[in-house]
Design a protein around this motif. Structure first.
Motif, PDB file in Angstrom:
ATOM      1  N   PRO A 189     -36.566 -14.338  70.965  1.00 41.14           N
ATOM      2  CA  PRO A 189     -36.487 -13.404  72.092  1.00 41.14           C
ATOM      3  C   PRO A 189     -37.157 -12.082  71.733  1.00 41.14           C
ATOM      4  O   PRO A 189     -37.090 -11.646  70.575  1.00 41.14           O
ATOM      5  N   LEU A 190     -37.788 -11.478  72.716  1.00 39.80           N
ATOM      6  CA  LEU A 190     -38.563 -10.279  72.421  1.00 39.80           C
ATOM      7  C   LEU A 190     -37.913  -9.037  73.007  1.00 39.80           C
ATOM      8  O   LEU A 190     -37.385  -9.059  74.121  1.00 39.80           O
ATOM      9  N   LYS A 191     -38.004  -7.966  72.230  1.00 34.89           N
ATOM     10  CA  LYS A 191     -37.566  -6.669  72.726  1.00 34.89           C
ATOM     11  C   LYS A 191     -38.830  -5.892  73.103  1.00 34.89           C
ATOM     12  O   LYS A 191     -39.794  -5.868  72.346  1.00 34.89           O
ATOM     13  N   VAL A 192     -38.814  -5.316  74.279  1.00 35.20           N
ATOM     14  CA  VAL A 192     -39.973  -4.524  74.695  1.00 35.20           C
ATOM     15  C   VAL A 192     -39.615  -3.059  74.596  1.00 35.20           C
ATOM     16  O   VAL A 192     -38.569  -2.646  75.090  1.00 35.20           O
ATOM     17  N   SER A 193     -40.446  -2.279  73.897  1.00 32.19           N
ATOM     18  CA  SER A 193     -40.131  -0.855  73.832  1.00 32.19           C
ATOM     19  C   SER A 193     -41.355   0.019  74.074  1.00 32.19           C
ATOM     20  O   SER A 193     -42.453  -0.299  73.651  1.00 32.19           O
ATOM     21  N   PHE A 194     -41.102   1.091  74.815  1.00 35.35           N
ATOM     22  CA  PHE A 194     -42.104   2.134  75.029  1.00 35.35           C
ATOM     23  C   PHE A 194     -41.664   3.310  74.190  1.00 35.35           C
ATOM     24  O   PHE A 194     -40.507   3.708  74.254  1.00 35.35           O
ATOM     25  N   SER A 195     -42.551   3.865  73.369  1.00 29.42           N
ATOM     26  CA  SER A 195     -42.139   5.074  72.665  1.00 29.42           C
ATOM     27  C   SER A 195     -43.139   6.198  72.914  1.00 29.42           C
ATOM     28  O   SER A 195     -44.314   6.066  72.610  1.00 29.42           O
ATOM     29  N   HIS A 196     -42.654   7.242  73.510  1.00 30.64           N
ATOM     30  CA  HIS A 196     -43.424   8.459  73.801  1.00 30.64           C
ATOM     31  C   HIS A 196     -44.780   8.148  74.401  1.00 30.64           C
ATOM     32  O   HIS A 196     -45.810   8.610  73.926  1.00 30.64           O
ATOM     33  N   VAL A 197     -44.758   7.363  75.455  1.00 31.63           N
ATOM     34  CA  VAL A 197     -46.022   6.943  76.062  1.00 31.63           C
ATOM     35  C   VAL A 197     -46.523   7.992  77.052  1.00 31.63           C
ATOM     36  O   VAL A 197     -45.812   8.397  77.965  1.00 31.63           O
ATOM     37  N   ASN A 198     -47.749   8.431  76.816  1.00 30.72           N
ATOM     38  CA  ASN A 198     -48.473   9.233  77.803  1.00 30.72           C
ATOM     39  C   ASN A 198     -49.602   8.363  78.326  1.00 30.72           C
ATOM     40  O   ASN A 198     -50.162   7.548  77.588  1.00 30.72           O
ATOM     41  N   PHE A 199     -49.950   8.583  79.580  1.00 32.10           N
ATOM     42  CA  PHE A 199     -51.032   7.765  80.122  1.00 32.10           C
ATOM     43  C   PHE A 199     -51.760   8.482  81.249  1.00 32.10           C
ATOM     44  O   PHE A 199     -51.149   9.208  82.029  1.00 32.10           O
ATOM     45  N   ASP A 200     -53.083   8.300  81.280  1.00 34.46           N
ATOM     46  CA  ASP A 200     -53.852   8.750  82.436  1.00 34.46           C
ATOM     47  C   ASP A 200     -54.880   7.679  82.780  1.00 34.46           C
ATOM     48  O   ASP A 200     -55.402   7.009  81.905  1.00 34.46           O
ATOM     49  N   TYR A 201     -55.148   7.526  84.068  1.00 35.23           N
ATOM     50  CA  TYR A 201     -56.134   6.531  84.485  1.00 35.23           C
ATOM     51  C   TYR A 201     -57.522   6.994  84.075  1.00 35.23           C
ATOM     52  O   TYR A 201     -57.822   8.182  84.175  1.00 35.23           O
ATOM     53  N   PRO A 202     -58.341   6.082  83.590  1.00 30.55           N
ATOM     54  CA  PRO A 202     -59.683   6.466  83.174  1.00 30.55           C
ATOM     55  C   PRO A 202     -60.506   6.946  84.365  1.00 30.55           C
ATOM     56  O   PRO A 202     -60.323   6.486  85.486  1.00 30.55           O
ATOM     57  N   GLY A 203     -61.406   7.879  84.094  1.00 32.13           N
ATOM     58  CA  GLY A 203     -62.290   8.377  85.143  1.00 32.13           C
ATOM     59  C   GLY A 203     -63.362   7.349  85.465  1.00 32.13           C
ATOM     60  O   GLY A 203     -63.599   6.415  84.702  1.00 32.13           O
ATOM     61  N   ALA A 262     -46.847   4.255  72.059  1.00 32.53           N
ATOM     62  CA  ALA A 262     -47.105   2.833  71.866  1.00 32.53           C
ATOM     63  C   ALA A 262     -46.183   1.985  72.718  1.00 32.53           C
ATOM     64  O   ALA A 262     -45.079   2.384  73.069  1.00 32.53           O
ATOM     65  N   VAL A 263     -46.698   0.797  73.076  1.00 38.47           N
ATOM     66  CA  VAL A 263     -45.876  -0.224  73.707  1.00 38.47           C
ATOM     67  C   VAL A 263     -45.741  -1.336  72.682  1.00 38.47           C
ATOM     68  O   VAL A 263     -46.748  -1.822  72.156  1.00 38.47           O
ATOM     69  N   GLU A 264     -44.514  -1.706  72.358  1.00 36.47           N
ATOM     70  CA  GLU A 264     -44.331  -2.676  71.284  1.00 36.47           C
ATOM     71  C   GLU A 264     -43.428  -3.830  71.689  1.00 36.47           C
ATOM     72  O   GLU A 264     -42.600  -3.692  72.590  1.00 36.47           O
ATOM     73  N   LEU A 298     -48.886  -1.405  81.664  1.00 39.85           N
ATOM     74  CA  LEU A 298     -49.156  -1.149  80.250  1.00 39.85           C
ATOM     75  C   LEU A 298     -48.633  -2.280  79.360  1.00 39.85           C
ATOM     76  O   LEU A 298     -49.119  -2.485  78.253  1.00 39.85           O
ATOM     77  N   VAL A 299     -47.643  -3.025  79.858  1.00 49.83           N
ATOM     78  CA  VAL A 299     -47.059  -4.101  79.047  1.00 49.83           C
ATOM     79  C   VAL A 299     -48.084  -5.206  78.798  1.00 49.83           C
ATOM     80  O   VAL A 299     -48.188  -5.752  77.708  1.00 49.83           O
ATOM     81  N   THR A 300     -48.869  -5.519  79.831  1.00 49.00           N
ATOM     82  CA  THR A 300     -49.843  -6.599  79.683  1.00 49.00           C
ATOM     83  C   THR A 300     -51.222  -6.083  79.286  1.00 49.00           C
ATOM     84  O   THR A 300     -52.190  -6.826  79.299  1.00 49.00           O
TER      85      THR A 300
END
Ligand SMILES: Nc1ncnc2c1ncn2[C@@H]1O[C@H](COP(=O)(O)OP(=O)(O)OP(=O)(O)O)[C@@H](O)[C@H]1O
Ligand SMILES: [Mg+2]
Length: 630
Positions: free
Chosen positions: A363-377, A441-443, A430-432
């Motif tokens: 079984p997998l644990k999904v974690s986001f840690s301090h994720v910042n994101f912006d859509y590319p121009g 990071a998404v882990e 971001l997960v996929t």
């Protein structure tokens, strides 16, 4: 040389005429020529066979007028019947050989040409598949498809034209002019003095035609766009509900009439060009007969020689014009290839890791840690030429997610709720790795998704979006897309688990029912259940789900609900939830607002908190609540 330098030559000449004038002024990027040659390299052997055939054919065709001369001067003039018959038979033999060689040439050149088209297409297709979703959301599909069609064919045509033009025509001209000059340099010069008078205007017309050709392509594309926009189901519905059909038709007629007008102008110019070519060749023949005839009367030349020279004359004007337009062929080959290389050079933003790590077992644990994101121009993911704009806007990046951190424990369900535009879909993408994070990071069980091979990641994560796409194919094929090797029993099991099996059984064609754009129309809820069946057949360990917002009637609501339960059981899941029933079942609820997680907890905890969740609950979800108390 029937096809290549006779009628076919004229056609090819026409195409080289129909190139754009602008292309002659283009600067060629360094290295382009080398890359083109690399593509051509694998055809080395075929190219040399082609070359040999062309040279042989050129020799064969140039011998025919010499036989003609011998028939007249040695045969008829000296009354040698046997010789006349023998030479006539030889001429016939040459004609047959010419026909055979032309066929061989055509076969080889089409093999090379079609092979080249195939190589280019398959490379571009593969490459485009690797492009990020952002690329597809910006690109005009029509423009992209035209790259794979028109530009690929353009590149191939220009390439094979160039090749047969250079090799075929130059060889033919060299041999023919050589023979003509030895027969009588005086007549040859007299006959050819018209050439420059013809060539200069011919190049002019060629350039004009090129411009018109380009314009015609653009007008055609515009007309097609009107059609594709109005004739798909969604567009046609809007026109029916809001449109004024007369206005629409007028709009279309406007485009179509411009296509008509440019077509007429093109036809007139083309005709003009060929009439001029024919006229000049006839004039040259008249000169040759006049000048040569006088020479014959003075006893300076035998009749046969004059006839042979005029026979040569008729066949060199076409190739001469083509060779004079060689640079246009050359430039259009370069331009078409450059337009393809431009696509091939777009770097896929989502890259495979250099050294991949395996996806952890279990079984997998999904974690986001301090994720910042912006859509590319736009300039990072797209090409101006594919968006039909002159330059891409440089909007810069706007931050969409700020310091998002959370964990989805193995086998549990986390619900994302929040106002429209808050960033819920963005988080799920971001997960996929539809996109990569800017920071953080998404882990999965501590392994960064960027360290996994894309195929492995896709293998463990299943996604169902709000408007799941079904291909125009059978229902069975659509479900099997998830795992082509699955058995029919497994497909039915998945359909049943997704609560859609009963419906499929009532369809006359069952699994063979064609669905999708032009097939059987499933309702929104049915479509989502088919998508869930597809997901269940894949049986991923992590599920990402964007719940349909469309209001479903009570019965299908219940069915979708059950399907969801089945699909999420024992799986780690991240669900963008719009229905209270889903939200209440979540082990953890994350409330997203303006790209931040502002509240987290269970339904009851969040209601007690009295913040955004409570507001959302009162305005959006409370109506869903069955009469039971909270
Ligand atoms: N491809 C994109 N390029 C640039 N900006 C985008 C893109 N997709 C979404 N955005 C922006 O990112 C923000 C978050 O969008 P997102 O789709 O994640 O919202 P959401 O919470 O899923 O909304 P909804 O509930 O309406 O689906 C919005 O401001 C949106 O305009
Ligand atoms: Mg969304």
């Amino acid at each position: 040389m029937m096809s290549m330098h006779g009628g076919g030559g004229a056609r090819m000449g026409m195409r080289s005429m129909t190139r754009n004038r602008d292309i002659l002024e283009r600067r060629v990027a360094p290295g382009t020529l080398k890359r083109i040659l690399e593509f051509a390299r694998q055809y080395r052997r075929q190219l040399s066979v082609f070359l040999a055939a062309v040279v042989l054919d050129a020799v064969v065709t140039s011998v025919a007028p010499l036989l003609l001369r011998a028939i007249i001067d040695q045969g008829i003039a000296q009354r040698r019947e046997g010789l006349v018959i023998g030479l006539a038979l030889a001429t016939a033999g040459l004609a047959v050989a010419d026909a055979g060689l032309s066929l061989v040439e055509r076969r080889i050149s089409s093999r090379i040409g079609e092979g080249l088209i195939f190589d280019l297409r398959s490379r571009v297709f593969r490459h485009i598949q690797q492009m990020p979703v952002a690329f597809f959301s910006r690109t005009q599909t029509g423009a992209l498809i035209s790259r794979l069609n028109n530009d690929v064919i353009g590149a191939q045509q220009a390439f094979t034209d160039l090749f047969s033009n250079v090799v075929g025509n130059v060889v033919l001209l060299a041999i023919t002019l050589g023979v003509m000059l030895t027969l009588s340099w005086q007549i040859t010069l007299v006959a050819l003095f018209l050439l420059p008078v013809f060539l200069l205007p011919a190049r002019r017309v060629g350039r004009r035609l090129g411009g018109m050709f380009q314009q015609g392509m653009e007008l055609n594309a515009e007309m097609n766009m009107v059609m594709t926009e109005r004739f798909n189901v969604a567009g046609a519905t809007v026109v029916k509900l809001y449109g004024r059909p007369e206005e629409e038709a007028g709009h279309f007629d406007n485009r179509a009439s411009r296509v008509r007008d440019i077509g007429v102008r093109q036809a007139v110019y083309q005709r003009f060009f060929f009439i001029a070519l024919g006229l000049v060749a006839s004039l040259a023949t008249a000169f040759a007969y006049g000048f040569g005839g006088v020479e014959v009367l003075h006893g300076a030349l035998p009749v046969g020689t004059v006839i042979a020279i005029t026979a040569y004359l008729t066949r060199i004007y076409g190739p001469l014009t083509q060779v004079s337009n060689l640079h246009i062929d050359y430039m259009s080959a370069i331009v078409s290839f450059e337009r393809l290389f431009e696509v091939l050079d777009l770097e896929p933003m989502i890259k495979e890791p250099a050294e991949a790590r395996a996806v952890p077992e279990g079984p997998l644990k999904v974690s986001f840690s301090h994720v910042n994101f912006d859509y590319p121009g736009a300039e990072e993911v797209s090409l101006a030429s594919l968006e039909a704009v002159a330059t891409l806007e440089r909007t810069g990046r706007v931050r969409v997610l700020h310091d998002v951190s959370f964990e989805v424990a193995p086998g549990t369900m986390t619900a994302l709720v929040g106002p429209s535009g808050a960033g819920k879909s963005t988080i799920s993408s971001l997960v996929t790795r539809l996109y990569d994070v800017a920071d953080g990071a998404v882990e999965m069980n501590g392994v960064d998704v960027r360290e996994m091979r894309l195929a492995d990641l896709n293998g463990v994560v299943g996604v169902v979006t709000q408007d799941s796409h079904l291909f125009h194919d059978t229902l069975g094929a659509n479900v099997l897309y998830a795992r082509p090797e699955a058995t029919e029993a497994e497909v039915w099991a998945a359909l049943d688990a997704a609560q859609i099996g009963d419906l499929v059984r009532t369809l006359p064609l069952g699994l063979e029912t064609v669905v999708g754009e032009r097939g059987y129309r499933l309702s929104g809820g049915e479509k989502q259940r088919v998508a869930l069946a597809r997901l269940m057949l894949k049986s991923p360990r992590v599920v990402v789900l964007d719940e349909a917002t469309a209001h479903l009637d009570n019965e299908s609501e219940l069915l979708v609900q059950r399907a969801l339960e089945e699909s999420l059981r024992d799986r780690t899941s991240l669900v963008i939830a719009h229905r209270l029933s889903t939200i209440r079942r979540a082990d953890q609820i994350l409330v997203v607002e303006q790209g931040r997680i502002v509240e987290r907890g269970t339904h009851d905890e969040l209601l007690d908190l009295g913040g955004l969740y409570r507001d959302l609950y009162l305005t959006q979800f409370a109506g869903d609540e069955p009469s039971e108390a909270i």
